[in-house]
Design an enzyme around this catalytic site. Structure first.
Site, PDB file in Angstrom:
ATOM      1  N   HIS A 115       5.319   5.589   3.525  1.00 48.49           N
ATOM      2  CA  HIS A 115       6.355   5.377   4.261  1.00 48.49           C
ATOM      3  C   HIS A 115       6.088   4.051   5.298  1.00 48.49           C
ATOM      4  O   HIS A 115       6.489   3.948   6.349  1.00 48.49           O
ATOM      5  CB  HIS A 115       6.560   6.487   5.436  1.00 48.49           C
ATOM      6  CG  HIS A 115       8.274   6.833   5.408  1.00 48.49           C
ATOM      7  ND1 HIS A 115       8.989   7.565   4.958  1.00 48.49           N
ATOM      8  CD2 HIS A 115       8.963   6.273   6.415  1.00 48.49           C
ATOM      9  CE1 HIS A 115       9.929   7.757   5.281  1.00 48.49           C
ATOM     10  NE2 HIS A 115      10.336   6.875   6.280  1.00 48.49           N
ATOM     11  N   SER A 139      19.027   3.107   1.523  1.00 49.10           N
ATOM     12  CA  SER A 139      18.384   4.314   2.440  1.00 49.10           C
ATOM     13  C   SER A 139      19.678   5.344   2.678  1.00 49.10           C
ATOM     14  O   SER A 139      20.917   4.651   2.827  1.00 49.10           O
ATOM     15  CB  SER A 139      18.096   3.823   3.768  1.00 49.10           C
ATOM     16  OG  SER A 139      17.941   4.882   4.763  1.00 49.10           O
ATOM     17  N   PRO A 150      14.069   0.847   0.045  1.00 46.81           N
ATOM     18  CA  PRO A 150      14.967   1.301   0.839  1.00 46.81           C
ATOM     19  C   PRO A 150      14.665   1.455   2.183  1.00 46.81           C
ATOM     20  O   PRO A 150      13.664   1.770   2.451  1.00 46.81           O
ATOM     21  CB  PRO A 150      15.582   2.769   0.563  1.00 46.81           C
ATOM     22  CG  PRO A 150      14.139   3.054  -0.388  1.00 46.81           C
ATOM     23  CD  PRO A 150      13.726   2.068  -1.141  1.00 46.81           C
ATOM     24  N   ALA A 178      16.240   1.461   6.634  1.00 46.29           N
ATOM     25  CA  ALA A 178      17.543   1.913   7.335  1.00 46.29           C
ATOM     26  C   ALA A 178      17.757   0.772   8.207  1.00 46.29           C
ATOM     27  O   ALA A 178      17.328  -0.028   8.398  1.00 46.29           O
ATOM     28  CB  ALA A 178      17.069   3.186   8.327  1.00 46.29           C
ATOM     29  N   THR A 195      12.612  11.371  -0.607  1.00 46.96           N
ATOM     30  CA  THR A 195      11.768  11.158   0.240  1.00 46.96           C
ATOM     31  C   THR A 195      10.864  12.368   0.404  1.00 46.96           C
ATOM     32  O   THR A 195      11.218  13.278   1.010  1.00 46.96           O
ATOM     33  CB  THR A 195      12.005  10.425   1.507  1.00 46.96           C
ATOM     34  OG1 THR A 195      12.246   9.277   1.039  1.00 46.96           O
ATOM     35  CG2 THR A 195      10.847  10.410   2.449  1.00 46.96           C
ATOM     36  N   ASP A 250       5.372   0.838  -3.166  1.00 47.84           N
ATOM     37  CA  ASP A 250       5.642  -0.091  -2.067  1.00 47.84           C
ATOM     38  C   ASP A 250       4.518  -0.018  -0.946  1.00 47.84           C
ATOM     39  O   ASP A 250       3.602   0.762  -1.018  1.00 47.84           O
ATOM     40  CB  ASP A 250       6.853   0.066  -1.328  1.00 47.84           C
ATOM     41  CG  ASP A 250       7.172   1.587  -0.726  1.00 47.84           C
ATOM     42  OD1 ASP A 250       6.052   2.039  -0.046  1.00 47.84           O
ATOM     43  OD2 ASP A 250       8.111   2.223  -0.587  1.00 47.84           O
ATOM     44  N   GLY A 251       4.356  -0.920   0.029  1.00 47.77           N
ATOM     45  CA  GLY A 251       3.398  -0.689   1.201  1.00 47.77           C
ATOM     46  C   GLY A 251       2.696  -1.976   1.173  1.00 47.77           C
ATOM     47  O   GLY A 251       1.883  -2.117   0.619  1.00 47.77           O
ATOM     48  N   GLY A 252       2.809  -2.961   2.182  1.00 47.19           N
ATOM     49  CA  GLY A 252       2.224  -4.076   2.335  1.00 47.19           C
ATOM     50  C   GLY A 252       2.082  -5.137   1.607  1.00 47.19           C
ATOM     51  O   GLY A 252       1.326  -6.174   1.874  1.00 47.19           O
ATOM     52  N   TYR A 308      17.031  12.334   2.026  1.00 50.73           N
ATOM     53  CA  TYR A 308      16.349  13.401   2.742  1.00 50.73           C
ATOM     54  C   TYR A 308      16.968  14.778   2.354  1.00 50.73           C
ATOM     55  O   TYR A 308      18.206  14.687   2.298  1.00 50.73           O
ATOM     56  CB  TYR A 308      16.162  13.111   4.099  1.00 50.73           C
ATOM     57  CG  TYR A 308      15.527  11.770   4.653  1.00 50.73           C
ATOM     58  CD1 TYR A 308      14.074  11.939   4.643  1.00 50.73           C
ATOM     59  CD2 TYR A 308      15.901  10.925   4.824  1.00 50.73           C
ATOM     60  CE1 TYR A 308      13.206  10.972   5.002  1.00 50.73           C
ATOM     61  CE2 TYR A 308      15.442   9.610   5.387  1.00 50.73           C
ATOM     62  CZ  TYR A 308      13.984   9.653   5.463  1.00 50.73           C
ATOM     63  OH  TYR A 308      13.436   8.680   5.855  1.00 50.73           O
ATOM     64  N   ARG A 365      10.065  -4.427   4.455  1.00 54.31           N
ATOM     65  CA  ARG A 365      10.184  -5.207   5.717  1.00 54.31           C
ATOM     66  C   ARG A 365      10.597  -6.618   5.456  1.00 54.31           C
ATOM     67  O   ARG A 365      11.372  -7.340   6.076  1.00 54.31           O
ATOM     68  CB  ARG A 365       9.018  -5.278   6.541  1.00 54.31           C
ATOM     69  CG  ARG A 365       8.540  -3.863   7.278  1.00 54.31           C
ATOM     70  CD  ARG A 365       7.400  -3.959   8.083  1.00 54.31           C
ATOM     71  NE  ARG A 365       7.276  -2.716   8.849  1.00 54.31           N
ATOM     72  CZ  ARG A 365       6.590  -1.656   8.548  1.00 54.31           C
ATOM     73  NH1 ARG A 365       6.086  -1.488   7.395  1.00 54.31           N
ATOM     74  NH2 ARG A 365       6.312  -0.439   9.304  1.00 54.31           N
ATOM     75  N   TYR A 383      10.965  -1.258  15.922  1.00 52.91           N
ATOM     76  CA  TYR A 383      11.429  -0.427  14.930  1.00 52.91           C
ATOM     77  C   TYR A 383      10.858  -0.839  13.700  1.00 52.91           C
ATOM     78  O   TYR A 383      10.436   0.104  12.497  1.00 52.91           O
ATOM     79  CB  TYR A 383      12.769   0.120  15.039  1.00 52.91           C
ATOM     80  CG  TYR A 383      13.337   1.012  13.776  1.00 52.91           C
ATOM     81  CD1 TYR A 383      13.355   2.424  14.126  1.00 52.91           C
ATOM     82  CD2 TYR A 383      14.073   0.322  12.814  1.00 52.91           C
ATOM     83  CE1 TYR A 383      13.742   3.330  13.022  1.00 52.91           C
ATOM     84  CE2 TYR A 383      14.250   1.341  11.659  1.00 52.91           C
ATOM     85  CZ  TYR A 383      14.076   2.713  11.805  1.00 52.91           C
ATOM     86  OH  TYR A 383      14.809   3.495  10.824  1.00 52.91           O
ATOM     87  N   LYS A 419       9.399   9.947  -3.848  1.00 58.62           N
ATOM     88  CA  LYS A 419       8.776   8.605  -3.104  1.00 58.62           C
ATOM     89  C   LYS A 419       8.003   9.339  -2.054  1.00 58.62           C
ATOM     90  O   LYS A 419       8.661  10.101  -1.054  1.00 58.62           O
ATOM     91  CB  LYS A 419      10.113   7.859  -2.494  1.00 58.62           C
ATOM     92  CG  LYS A 419       9.606   6.670  -1.812  1.00 58.62           C
ATOM     93  CD  LYS A 419      10.926   5.717  -1.254  1.00 58.62           C
ATOM     94  CE  LYS A 419      10.459   4.438  -0.859  1.00 58.62           C
ATOM     95  NZ  LYS A 419       9.817   4.835   0.371  1.00 58.62           N
TER      96      LYS A 419
END
Length: 382
Positions: free
Chosen positions: A272, A112, A83, A85, A162, A303-305, A136, A327, A28, A248
Site C-alpha cells: 500500500h 481506485s 490505483p 484515490a 485490496t 508496486d511500491g517505490g 474494498y 505516486r 496525503y 493486491k
C-alpha cells in the site's frame, strides 16, 4: 502548470509539481504510516540490488514490450499506473486525465474505488487502458457487490481486491491535518450504489476506529470489513462476477499459497505504498518469495517505490510480469494534467530502454535473476 525547467527524471517531476499542492493533499500523497520506515524502504531496498551489465550484446534494437499479454493485449511496456484515490485533487481532469494518458501511450491502469471521476467516464477516457478496478469489501456487502457489477458492466477486466487494509494504517500526517476530501469533490463511484454514507476511516469518529476499539457496528455500515478471509471472500466475489479476481497486498509465500488455493487469477505484491504496516517488507524484498511460491501458476505484479527504469528492470529480473507506479502519476497530473502523466510515462519508458541496452538485454524476456547481484543484507526468515 507552465514548464519552467527540463524534467529528466521522476524526482525532477516530483520536485516541480509538489510545491504547488496544498499541504493536506501533498501530505496525503507523499507520506505513509507511522514513522515512514516502509515508505522509505520501498525505495531504499532497490539500492541493495546491482545490475550485472553484459557487453558486446548487439543492442542496436531494444524491445521494451512485455513478454506476456495482459487480458489478451500487448501493451507498450510492462508498466502501468496503479490505483490511487482522489486524482481530481491534483488536476480537474482527475482519473479521466490519467486514463487518457494511459490510452495515448498504451499503458494499463488500475482505478481506485475512491476515484473522483466515475468509473464509467474513466473507461470512456481510456477504453483500452482502464482494466483493473480496485475494490474494498465493506461490511455492507451489497455496496461492494453493486460496485463490482458497475465495473463489470463498464468493461473492466479484473477486480484488484485490496487485502492489506483490514484497518487503516496510522498516518500521522493525515491525522494532524484532519485530512478531508475538499468539499467540491466526492467519491463518485458510490453514487447510486448505496443509501448509506461511506465511512471515512481517517476521521476520528469513523466506524473503522470504533470497530477497532471494540464497538459494535451496524450491519449495513459502509466500512471496510476487517473479517474478510480466504475461505469466504474469494468464493463470494467469484459468485457475483465473471471478471478476473486478483489480490493486491500480498507479500509472503504463505499468502501466495492461500490466494492460489482460493482460486485467484493473479497476485499483486504491494504494501500500500508504505501506508499500512510500518516496518514491513519493501515490496522488492518480498517479491522473490512470492514468485517462488507461485511457481508460475498465476501472474505476479508489483508496486511500491518504483522510480527509475533500473527499478523496473530489477522487478522484472526477480520475476514480476508487470510493474505499477502510483505516486508518479499524481506528480505528472499535478504538473501538467494529462500531458504531465504522459511525460512521466515517457521518462520511465526511456529509462527502462537505456537500462536494458546498457545491461546488454535486447528484450524483456532476456531480463532474469542472472542480471542481478545483491550487495546488501540478506533477507532471512527467523
Amino acid at each position: 502548470m507552465p514548464i519552467t525547467q527540463k524534467i529528466l527524471s521522476l524526482s525532477d517531476l516530483e520536485a516541480a509539481a509538489m510545491p504547488y499542492a496544498e499541504k493536506a493533499p501533498r501530505d496525503y500523497w507523499e507520506t505513509g504510516s507511522n514513522d515512514l520506515l516502509t515508505l522509505a524502504e520501498n525505495q531504499n531496498a532497490f539500492n541493495y540490488l546491482k545490475i550485472r551489465a553484459r557487453a558486446m550484446r548487439g543492442v542496436g534494437t531494444i524491445d521494451i514490450s512485455p513478454k506476456v499479454e495482459l487480458f489478451g493485449r500487448k501493451f507498450r511496456a510492462p508498466i502501468g499506473v496503479a490505483p490511487s484515490a482522489y486524482h481530481q485533487m491534483a488536476d480537474d481532469s482527475g482519473e479521466c486525465g490519467t486514463a487518457a494518458a494511459c490510452q495515448a501511450r498504451n499503458w494499463p491502469m488500475g482505478l481506485s474505488s475512491f476515484s473522483n471521476k466515475p468509473l464509467e467516464e474513466v473507461r470512456e477516457a481510456g477504453p483500452d487502458a482502464a482494466l483493473f478496478f480496485q475494490l474494498y469489501v465493506f461490511k455492507n456487502k451489497k455496496t461492494s457487490e453493486n460496485l463490482v457489477k458497475k465495473a463489470e458492466k463498464a468493461g473492466f477486466k479484473a477486480i484488484a481486491l485490496t487485502v492489506d487494509t483490514p484497518y487503516l494504517g496510522n498516518r500521522y500526517a493525515d491525522v494532524r491535518n484532519n485530512f478531508k476530501l475538499p468539499s467540491h469533490l466526492s467519491a463518485r463511484n458510490f453514487e447510486g450504489t448505496t443509501d448509506q454514507p461511506i465511512d471515512n476511516a481517517a476521521e476520528a469518529d469513523s466506524w473503522a476506529r470504533k470497530i477497532f476499539n471494540g464497538e459494535e457496528c451496524p450491519p449495513d455500515a459502509n466500512v471496510v470489513d476487517p473479517d474478510i478471509n480466504w475461505a469466504e471472500t474469494i468464493p463470494w466475489l467469484r459468485s457475483i462476477t465473471n471478471m478476473q479476481i486478483w489480490v493486491k497486498g500480498v507479500v509472503t509465500a504463505e499468502d501466495t499459497h492461500a490466494a492460489i488455493e482460493a482460486g485467484v487469477d493473479g497476485i499483486w505484491v504491494s504494501n500500500h505504498g508504505g501506508r499500512q504496516l510500518d516496518s514491513g517488507l519493501a515490496t522488492i524484498d518480498a517479491l522473490p518469495e512470492v514468485v517462488e511460491a507461485a511457481a508460475g501458476r498465476v501472474p505476479i505484479h508489483i508496486d511500491g517505490g518504483i522510480r527509475r527504469g533500473g527499478d523496473v528492470f530489477k522487478c522484472l529480473a526477480l520475476g514480476a510480469d508487470f510493474v505499477w507506479l502510483g505516486r508518479p502519476a499524481i506528480w505528472g497530473l499535478k504538473y501538467d494534467g494529462q500531458a504531465g502523466v504522459e511525460l512521466m510515462e515517457q521518462i520511465i519508458e526511456d529509462d527502462l530502454k537505456l537500462t536494458m541496452a546498457l545491461a546488454g538485454t535486447k528484450t524483456v524476456a532476456e531480463i532474469n535473476r542472472s542480471c542481478l547481484v545483491r550487495i546488501g543484507p540478506a533477507i532471512v526468515k527467523l
